[in-house]
Motif scaffolding. Structure first.
Motif, PDB file in Angstrom:
ATOM      1  N   GLU A  19       0.841  -1.188   0.000  1.00  0.00           N
ATOM      2  CA  GLU A  19       0.000   0.000   0.000  1.00  0.00           C
ATOM      3  C   GLU A  19       0.886   1.252   0.000  1.00  0.00           C
ATOM      4  OE1 GLU A  19      -3.371   0.190  -0.111  1.00  0.00           O
ATOM      5  OE2 GLU A  19      -3.426  -1.992  -0.326  1.00  0.00           O
ATOM      6  N   PHE A  20       0.385   2.335  -0.584  1.00  0.00           N
ATOM      7  CA  PHE A  20       1.144   3.582  -0.688  1.00  0.00           C
ATOM      8  C   PHE A  20       1.622   4.062   0.682  1.00  0.00           C
ATOM      9  CE2 PHE A  20       1.661   8.184  -0.952  1.00  0.00           C
ATOM     10  CZ  PHE A  20       2.455   8.299  -2.079  1.00  0.00           C
ATOM     11  N   LEU A  21       0.724   4.099   1.665  1.00  0.00           N
ATOM     12  CA  LEU A  21       1.080   4.583   2.999  1.00  0.00           C
ATOM     13  C   LEU A  21       2.180   3.714   3.621  1.00  0.00           C
ATOM     14  CD1 LEU A  21       0.307   6.825   5.003  1.00  0.00           C
ATOM     15  CD2 LEU A  21      -1.287   5.206   6.035  1.00  0.00           C
ATOM     16  N   ASP A  22       2.117   2.412   3.407  1.00  0.00           N
ATOM     17  CA  ASP A  22       3.151   1.519   3.930  1.00  0.00           C
ATOM     18  C   ASP A  22       4.496   1.783   3.257  1.00  0.00           C
ATOM     19  OD1 ASP A  22       1.368   0.268   5.692  1.00  0.00           O
ATOM     20  OD2 ASP A  22       0.788  -1.218   4.183  1.00  0.00           O
ATOM     21  N   ALA A  23       4.477   2.073   1.966  1.00  0.00           N
ATOM     22  CA  ALA A  23       5.717   2.390   1.248  1.00  0.00           C
ATOM     23  C   ALA A  23       6.314   3.699   1.755  1.00  0.00           C
ATOM     24  CB  ALA A  23       5.458   2.464  -0.253  1.00  0.00           C
ATOM     25  N   ILE A  24       5.474   4.693   1.993  1.00  0.00           N
ATOM     26  CA  ILE A  24       5.940   5.971   2.546  1.00  0.00           C
ATOM     27  C   ILE A  24       6.562   5.751   3.918  1.00  0.00           C
ATOM     28  CG2 ILE A  24       5.123   8.183   3.502  1.00  0.00           C
ATOM     29  CD1 ILE A  24       5.376   8.349   0.524  1.00  0.00           C
ATOM     30  N   ARG A  25       5.924   4.928   4.728  1.00  0.00           N
ATOM     31  CA  ARG A  25       6.438   4.627   6.070  1.00  0.00           C
ATOM     32  C   ARG A  25       7.783   3.898   5.971  1.00  0.00           C
ATOM     33  NH1 ARG A  25       2.079   2.438   7.872  1.00  0.00           N
ATOM     34  NH2 ARG A  25       1.263   4.288   8.868  1.00  0.00           N
ATOM     35  N   ALA A  26       7.920   2.994   5.013  1.00  0.00           N
ATOM     36  CA  ALA A  26       9.145   2.197   4.867  1.00  0.00           C
ATOM     37  C   ALA A  26      10.366   3.040   4.500  1.00  0.00           C
ATOM     38  CB  ALA A  26       8.930   1.100   3.826  1.00  0.00           C
ATOM     39  N   VAL A  27      10.161   4.134   3.799  1.00  0.00           N
ATOM     40  CA  VAL A  27      11.293   4.972   3.373  1.00  0.00           C
ATOM     41  C   VAL A  27      11.435   6.242   4.218  1.00  0.00           C
ATOM     42  CG1 VAL A  27      11.268   4.096   1.001  1.00  0.00           C
ATOM     43  CG2 VAL A  27       9.955   6.156   1.562  1.00  0.00           C
ATOM     44  N   GLU A  28      10.713   6.324   5.301  1.00  0.00           N
ATOM     45  CA  GLU A  28      10.735   7.531   6.135  1.00  0.00           C
ATOM     46  C   GLU A  28      12.156   7.903   6.571  1.00  0.00           C
ATOM     47  OE1 GLU A  28       8.312   9.431   9.929  1.00  0.00           O
ATOM     48  OE2 GLU A  28       8.165   7.291   9.528  1.00  0.00           O
ATOM     49  N   GLY A  29      12.980   6.928   6.863  1.00  0.00           N
ATOM     50  CA  GLY A  29      14.351   7.191   7.296  1.00  0.00           C
ATOM     51  C   GLY A  29      15.255   7.718   6.201  1.00  0.00           C
ATOM     52  N   GLN A  30      14.815   7.678   4.958  1.00  0.00           N
ATOM     53  CA  GLN A  30      15.615   8.156   3.836  1.00  0.00           C
ATOM     54  C   GLN A  30      15.344   9.620   3.486  1.00  0.00           C
ATOM     55  OE1 GLN A  30      15.649   5.491   0.423  1.00  0.00           O
ATOM     56  NE2 GLN A  30      14.947   3.833   1.748  1.00  0.00           N
ATOM     57  N   ARG A  31      14.453  10.255   4.211  1.00  0.00           N
ATOM     58  CA  ARG A  31      14.148  11.659   3.925  1.00  0.00           C
ATOM     59  C   ARG A  31      15.360  12.535   4.195  1.00  0.00           C
ATOM     60  NH1 ARG A  31       8.462  12.467   6.985  1.00  0.00           N
ATOM     61  NH2 ARG A  31       7.325  10.797   5.967  1.00  0.00           N
ATOM     62  N   LYS A  32      15.529  13.543   3.363  1.00  0.00           N
ATOM     63  CA  LYS A  32      16.592  14.535   3.536  1.00  0.00           C
ATOM     64  C   LYS A  32      16.094  15.736   4.326  1.00  0.00           C
ATOM     65  CE  LYS A  32      19.051  13.754  -0.815  1.00  0.00           C
ATOM     66  NZ  LYS A  32      19.465  14.408  -2.062  1.00  0.00           N
ATOM     67  N   HIS A  33      14.828  16.038   4.201  1.00  0.00           N
ATOM     68  CA  HIS A  33      14.255  17.251   4.765  1.00  0.00           C
ATOM     69  C   HIS A  33      13.152  16.892   5.760  1.00  0.00           C
ATOM     70  CE1 HIS A  33      16.378  19.318   1.546  1.00  0.00           C
ATOM     71  NE2 HIS A  33      15.897  18.386   0.758  1.00  0.00           N
ATOM     72  N   ARG A  34      13.188  17.532   6.913  1.00  0.00           N
ATOM     73  CA  ARG A  34      12.189  17.293   7.960  1.00  0.00           C
ATOM     74  C   ARG A  34      11.281  18.503   8.085  1.00  0.00           C
ATOM     75  NH1 ARG A  34      12.319  11.971   8.507  1.00  0.00           N
ATOM     76  NH2 ARG A  34      14.468  11.288   8.477  1.00  0.00           N
ATOM     77  N   ILE A  35      10.016  18.230   8.208  1.00  0.00           N
ATOM     78  CA  ILE A  35       9.031  19.304   8.323  1.00  0.00           C
ATOM     79  C   ILE A  35       9.089  19.897   9.727  1.00  0.00           C
ATOM     80  CG2 ILE A  35       7.147  17.744   9.010  1.00  0.00           C
ATOM     81  CD1 ILE A  35       5.299  19.448   7.174  1.00  0.00           C
ATOM     82  N   ASN A  36       9.011  21.209   9.800  1.00  0.00           N
ATOM     83  CA  ASN A  36       8.899  21.920  11.074  1.00  0.00           C
ATOM     84  C   ASN A  36       7.533  22.600  11.056  1.00  0.00           C
ATOM     85  OD1 ASN A  36       8.929  23.587  13.270  1.00  0.00           O
ATOM     86  ND2 ASN A  36      10.763  24.708  12.700  1.00  0.00           N
ATOM     87  N   PRO A  37       6.517  21.943  11.605  1.00  0.00           N
ATOM     88  CA  PRO A  37       5.171  22.504  11.512  1.00  0.00           C
ATOM     89  C   PRO A  37       5.000  23.820  12.268  1.00  0.00           C
ATOM     90  CG  PRO A  37       5.187  20.562  12.913  1.00  0.00           C
ATOM     91  CD  PRO A  37       6.553  20.665  12.308  1.00  0.00           C
ATOM     92  N   ALA A  38       5.911  24.129  13.185  1.00  0.00           N
ATOM     93  CA  ALA A  38       5.809  25.391  13.920  1.00  0.00           C
ATOM     94  C   ALA A  38       6.238  26.585  13.068  1.00  0.00           C
ATOM     95  CB  ALA A  38       6.657  25.327  15.192  1.00  0.00           C
ATOM     96  N   PHE A  76       6.523  17.190   2.083  1.00  0.00           N
ATOM     97  CA  PHE A  76       7.471  18.278   2.353  1.00  0.00           C
ATOM     98  C   PHE A  76       8.854  17.904   1.820  1.00  0.00           C
ATOM     99  CE2 PHE A  76      10.546  20.495   5.009  1.00  0.00           C
ATOM    100  CZ  PHE A  76      10.059  21.793   5.005  1.00  0.00           C
ATOM    101  N   ASP A  77       9.310  16.700   2.151  1.00  0.00           N
ATOM    102  CA  ASP A  77      10.616  16.237   1.679  1.00  0.00           C
ATOM    103  C   ASP A  77      10.663  16.203   0.153  1.00  0.00           C
ATOM    104  OD1 ASP A  77      13.287  14.903   2.012  1.00  0.00           O
ATOM    105  OD2 ASP A  77      12.225  13.222   1.093  1.00  0.00           O
ATOM    106  N   PHE A  78       9.646  15.639  -0.461  1.00  0.00           N
ATOM    107  CA  PHE A  78       9.630  15.553  -1.925  1.00  0.00           C
ATOM    108  C   PHE A  78       9.590  16.934  -2.573  1.00  0.00           C
ATOM    109  CE2 PHE A  78       7.259  11.317  -1.168  1.00  0.00           C
ATOM    110  CZ  PHE A  78       8.451  10.674  -0.881  1.00  0.00           C
ATOM    111  N   GLY A  79       8.852  17.865  -1.957  1.00  0.00           N
ATOM    112  CA  GLY A  79       8.805  19.233  -2.472  1.00  0.00           C
ATOM    113  C   GLY A  79      10.171  19.908  -2.409  1.00  0.00           C
ATOM    114  N   LYS A  80      10.866  19.737  -1.297  1.00  0.00           N
ATOM    115  CA  LYS A  80      12.212  20.316  -1.163  1.00  0.00           C
ATOM    116  C   LYS A  80      13.171  19.683  -2.167  1.00  0.00           C
ATOM    117  CE  LYS A  80      11.941  23.237   2.336  1.00  0.00           C
ATOM    118  NZ  LYS A  80      12.274  24.646   2.183  1.00  0.00           N
ATOM    119  N   ARG A  81      13.055  18.371  -2.374  1.00  0.00           N
ATOM    120  CA  ARG A  81      13.900  17.685  -3.352  1.00  0.00           C
ATOM    121  C   ARG A  81      13.646  18.225  -4.768  1.00  0.00           C
ATOM    122  NH1 ARG A  81      15.765  12.240  -2.119  1.00  0.00           N
ATOM    123  NH2 ARG A  81      15.476  11.797   0.081  1.00  0.00           N
TER     124      ARG A  81
END
Length: 96
Positions: A19-38, A76-81
């Motif tokens: 599932e898409f959500l499971d794939a997103i969860r599986a690659v979470e550690g590969q993100r370059k950019h972290r969202i700062n919601p504040a 957010f990560d994909f947008g920054k990329r």
């Protein structure tokens, strides 16, 4: 660089049967950019939209809250990329 830009603008395809959500969860550690919601840029941008989704989701019950925040963080990560890639490609253009 792979023709599909895996690792540059995205983190690859969703594996068959996943599932898409499971794939997103599986690659979470590969993100370059972290969202700062504040952070609030107060600009109508993709990243600010993702921050607003995160903030709105914080008022929702689980599992919707964490699912939407996971997706907002990935977006957010994909947008920054993609922004970095567009700047890279633009720099390759000859001066007009």
């Amino acid at each position: 660089m792979p023709a599909d830009e895996t690792g540059t603008t995205n983190l690859g395809p969703v594996p068959p049967g996943m599932e898409f959500l499971d794939a997103i969860r599986a690659v979470e550690g590969q993100r370059k950019h972290r969202i700062n919601p504040a952070h609030q840029s107060r600009r109508l941008t993709l990243c600010e939209t993702q921050r607003e989704i995160w903030r709105l989701a914080s008022s929702l019950p689980e599992p919707h809250r964490s699912q939407l925040q996971l997706l907002a963080g990935a977006g957010f990560d994909f947008g920054k990329r993609m922004d970095a890639r567009m700047k890279q490609l633009k720099a390759m253009l000859p001066d007009a």
